[in-house]
Design an enzyme around this catalytic site. Structure first.
Site, PDB file in Angstrom:
ATOM      1  N   GLY A  55       0.794  -1.219   0.000  1.00  0.00           N
ATOM      2  CA  GLY A  55       0.000   0.000   0.000  1.00  0.00           C
ATOM      3  C   GLY A  55       0.826   1.269   0.000  1.00  0.00           C
ATOM      4  O   GLY A  55       0.388   2.306  -0.490  1.00  0.00           O
ATOM      5  N   LYS A  98      13.124  -0.590  -1.239  1.00  0.00           N
ATOM      6  CA  LYS A  98      11.720  -0.262  -1.003  1.00  0.00           C
ATOM      7  C   LYS A  98      11.536   1.210  -1.350  1.00  0.00           C
ATOM      8  O   LYS A  98      12.065   2.095  -0.671  1.00  0.00           O
ATOM      9  CB  LYS A  98      11.337  -0.540   0.450  1.00  0.00           C
ATOM     10  CG  LYS A  98       9.879  -0.254   0.761  1.00  0.00           C
ATOM     11  CD  LYS A  98       9.531  -0.643   2.195  1.00  0.00           C
ATOM     12  CE  LYS A  98       9.483  -2.137   2.360  1.00  0.00           C
ATOM     13  NZ  LYS A  98       8.917  -2.534   3.682  1.00  0.00           N
ATOM     14  N   ASP A 151       2.311  -5.504  12.651  1.00  0.00           N
ATOM     15  CA  ASP A 151       1.733  -6.086  11.435  1.00  0.00           C
ATOM     16  C   ASP A 151       2.371  -7.450  11.144  1.00  0.00           C
ATOM     17  O   ASP A 151       2.825  -7.715  10.045  1.00  0.00           O
ATOM     18  CB  ASP A 151       1.929  -5.142  10.244  1.00  0.00           C
ATOM     19  CG  ASP A 151       1.024  -5.494   9.060  1.00  0.00           C
ATOM     20  OD1 ASP A 151       0.023  -6.216   9.268  1.00  0.00           O
ATOM     21  OD2 ASP A 151       1.322  -5.049   7.936  1.00  0.00           O
TER      22      ASP A 151
END
Length: 520
Positions: free
Chosen positions: A24, A43, A153
Site C-alpha cells: 500500500g 523499497k 503487522d
C-alpha cells in the site's frame, strides 16, 4: 510505479533490476549495488503518497526502527535516502517517473519466498516446522521489543524464507516505538485484520503482547492452512478477533500435541493477563513443544534441525537421544532399553541429575570421569556484579556438546577485574587428577582452583584475590583450546573445583565452554 523505472540508479549506486513486491505504501525492487557488487532490495515509496507528511513519516520511521535492530531473523537495513534526479540515471525516461525527494530504503536481499507463499502451496505444514519458524520469528520480535519497537503487522506475508530455510521478518512499515505517539491512517486501525490483536482492532494501546497475539494466529494458519476467522469485510473480521475465541487447533488437526495447542491458545487469548506477557515466555513453551513434537515423530530435518541445536537445556532434554546425537545413532536396542530404564527410575524419584560426562571425553590411563549432578555447576563472579548466564551453566555438565555457557560481553575483551569463572560441586568430595575443558570458542586463558568449603559469592571488600576467598590454586593460567586436559593432581580431597577465566580469546568479547569433566 511501473517497470519503466527499471534500470534507474538510486543514490549513485543502486540499479533497479526487477520488481519483486508491491504494497500500500511502496514497491519493492531487486537492485544491484554497483559499489559493493551485490544484490539488495530497494523499497521505494509510491509517488502518489510521497507528498503525504504522515505517510512519509511512517516510511522514515521504518528505516529508523529497523536500523536499530541487528538480528539474524530480521531483514537488515543497509541504507536509506531520497531520490535526487541529479544523483542517478534511468533508461527510457524511467527516472523522470520518480518524484524528487521520494524516499527509499535499501534492505538485505533475501533470495526465497514468503511464509504466506509456503502456506498456500504446502499447508498444513509439518508441526515441528511450524514451531521452528515460530521460534525464529518470536526471537526476532523479542529483539525488537527489547529496543521498545513493536512490529504491529505480524503476518506470513511479512516473513521471508531464505534459500537456507531460515525465517526473516520484514516490513516494519507501521512499527513504532513504545515511547512515541502512533500514527493511524484516516482514523483506521493499522494492521492486517486477519492477524490483528483485539486491542489493536479497538484502537487501544499496542504493546509487545499484540505481536504475541498476531504470531499465535500465524501459528494457527501454518498448522491448519486457514486463518481462524473469515468475514464479509476487514472490519467484520477485526470484530471477530475482539469477540470470538480462536478455534481449538486440535479440532482442525487432531494430531497436534496438547503442548502445541496450548501455545496457540495462550498466545491468542483475549485476556492480557492470560496471554503470554512477552516473547521470551512464549519461546520457552514453543521450544518445549518442538522437543515434544520431534520426539513423537522420531526425526528432524531441514530448518527444524537448525533450531533444535539452539534449544535451551530444559527443552533439549525432552529430545530423543538419536536427535540430540545423530552421529552416534549406532546405539544398540539393549543399551537404549537400559537408558530408558535409568531415565524412568530417575523420574520416579523426582531427580534431575545428569551424567556430568560428555560422551567423548578422553579417559586417560588409570583415571575415571567424576559423575556430577546436573546442579553441580555454578557461575562464579565474586569481583563483579554476580553470576553470569546462570540459566545456562547446567550445560557444562549435561553431557551435550551442543549446549554451552558463556561469559557476558566485555568491550574490547577487557574483563576489568581479576577474572570470573564456573565452579563444580563434586560432593561429597574427590581427589581430582585432572580436568578436561571443551570450548567452541577457544583461545581464552584459565586457571584451576579448589576448595573444601563453599567460597563466598562476593569478595565483600576483601583483597581481590581468590586465595583471600579460600581457594587454593591447583594449576596456573593457560590457554584453552577446543579440548584441553589440565593436570591438577589435587593434594587432598576437595569438594569444589573452579575454572577461573583470566583473559578472553583474542579479538572476542566472550569466553564460551561447552563441557567440563573432572577425572579422579
Amino acid at each position: 510505479m511501473n517497470n519503466a523505472i527499471l534500470g534507474t540508479t538510486l543514490g549513485g549506486r543502486y540499479r533497479l533490476d526487477a520488481r519483486i513486491g508491491h504494497g500500500g505504501m511502496s514497491t519493492v525492487y531487486r537492485a544491484f549495488d554497483t559499489v559493493l557488487e551485490r544484490q539488495v532490495a530497494i523499497k521505494l515509496m509510491h509517488r502518489e503518497i510521497a507528498s503525504d507528511s504522515d505517510q512519509l513519516e511512517r516510511f522514515r520511521r521504518e528505516a529508523r526502527a529497523v536500523a536499530q535492530l541487528n538480528h539474524p531473523h530480521i531483514v537488515t537495513v543497509i541504507d536509506a535516502g531520497e531520490w535526487d534526479a541529479q544523483d542517478g540515471e534511468g533508461g527510457e525516461g524511467g527516472a523522470s517517473m520518480i518524484e524528487p525527494g521520494t524516499p527509499y530504503i535499501v534492505l538485505e536481499h533475501v533470495d526465497g519466498e514468503t511464509l504466506k507463499q509456503l502456506i498456500r502451496r504446502d499447508a498444513p505444514l509439518d508441526v515441528p516446522m511450524v514451531l521452528a519458524y515460530g521460534i525464529e520469528i518470536a526471537r526476532a520480535l523479542g529483539a525488537a521489543h527489547a529496543q521498545e519497537i513493536v512490529h504491529r503487522d505480524v503476518k506470513p506475508q511479512n516473513v521471508l524464507l531464505s534459500g537456507e530455510g531460515g525465517a526473516k521478518i520484514t516490513d516494519f512499515g507501521i512499527a513504532r516505538t513504545l515511547t512515541e505517539e502512533g500514527l493511524t491512517m484516516d482514523g483506521r486501525v493499522l494492521g492486517t485484520t486477519d492477524y490483528v490483536s483485539p486491542e489493536q482492532a479497538l484502537g487501544q494501546a499496542v504493546t509487545g503482547q499484540s505481536d504475541v497475539y498476531s504470531l499465535g494466529v500465524v501459528l494457527y494458519e501454518m498448522l491448519t492452512g486457514e486463518v481462524p476467522f473469515k468475514g464479509e469485510s476487514p472490519v467484520a473480521i477485526a470484530m471477530m478477533h475482539v469477540r470470538e475465541e480462536v478455534p481449538d487447533v486440535q479440532l482442525a488437526r487432531p494430531e497436534v500435541s496438547a503442548a502445541t495447542a496450548a501455545v496457540v491458545e495462550r498466545a491468542t487469548s483475549k485476556d492480557l493477563e492470560r496471554r503470554y506477557p512477552d516473547m521470551a515466555s512464549m519461546i520457552l513453551d514453543m521450544e518445549e513443544a518442538l522437543a515434544i513434537e520431534t520426539s513423537r515423530s522420531g526425526q528432524a530435518t531441514g530448518e527444524v534441525t537448525a533450531v533444535l541445536r539452539t534449544l535451551h537445556s530444559p527443552a533439549r532434554r525432552l529430545l530423543p537421544w538419536r536427535v540430540r546425537h545423530p552421529a552416534r545413532w549406532g546405539i544398540s536396542l539393549a543399551l537404549l532399553a537400559a537408558i530408558v530404564a535409568v531415565t524412568l527410575v530417575a523420574a520416579a524419584g523426582h531427580t534431575h541429575s545428569g551424567t556430568g560426562v560428555a560422551p567423548d571425553v578422553r579417559t586417560g590411563s588409570g583415571t575415571t570421569p567424576v559423575v556430577l549432578k546436573q546442579t553441580a555447576a555454578a557461575s562464579y563472579n565474586p569481583f563483579g556484579t554476580g553470576p553470569e548466564h546462570a540459566e545456562d551453566v547446567g550445560s557444562l555438565v549435561d553431557g551435550d556438546l551442543n549446549t554451552s555457557w558463556s561469559t557476558e560481553h566485555y568491550i574490547d575483551g577487557n574483563l576489568g577485574k581479576p577474572g570470573l569463572g564456573v565452579s563444580l560441586d563434586a560432593a561429597p568430595g574427590v581427589v581430582a587428577h585432572s580436568v578436561e575443558i571443551q570450548s567452541p570458542s577457544p583461545g581464552f586463558t584459565a586457571a584451576v582452583y579448589a576448595s573444601a568449603k563453599p567460597a563466598p559469592d562476593s569478595a565483600g571488600g576483601q583483597e581481590e584475590s581468590l586465595r583471600s576467598l579460600g581457594w587454593a590454586q591447583l594449576a596456573p593460567a593457560r590457554t584453552i583450546g577446543k579440548r584441553t586436559t589440565i593436570a591438577i593432581g589435587a593434594p587432598a580431597v576437595y569438594r569444589y573445583y573452579l575454572i577461573w577465566i583470566t583473559k578472553l580469546p583474542p579479538g572476542r568479547e566472550t569466553a564460551e565452554i561447552s563441557e567440563i569433566t573432572l577425572f579422579k
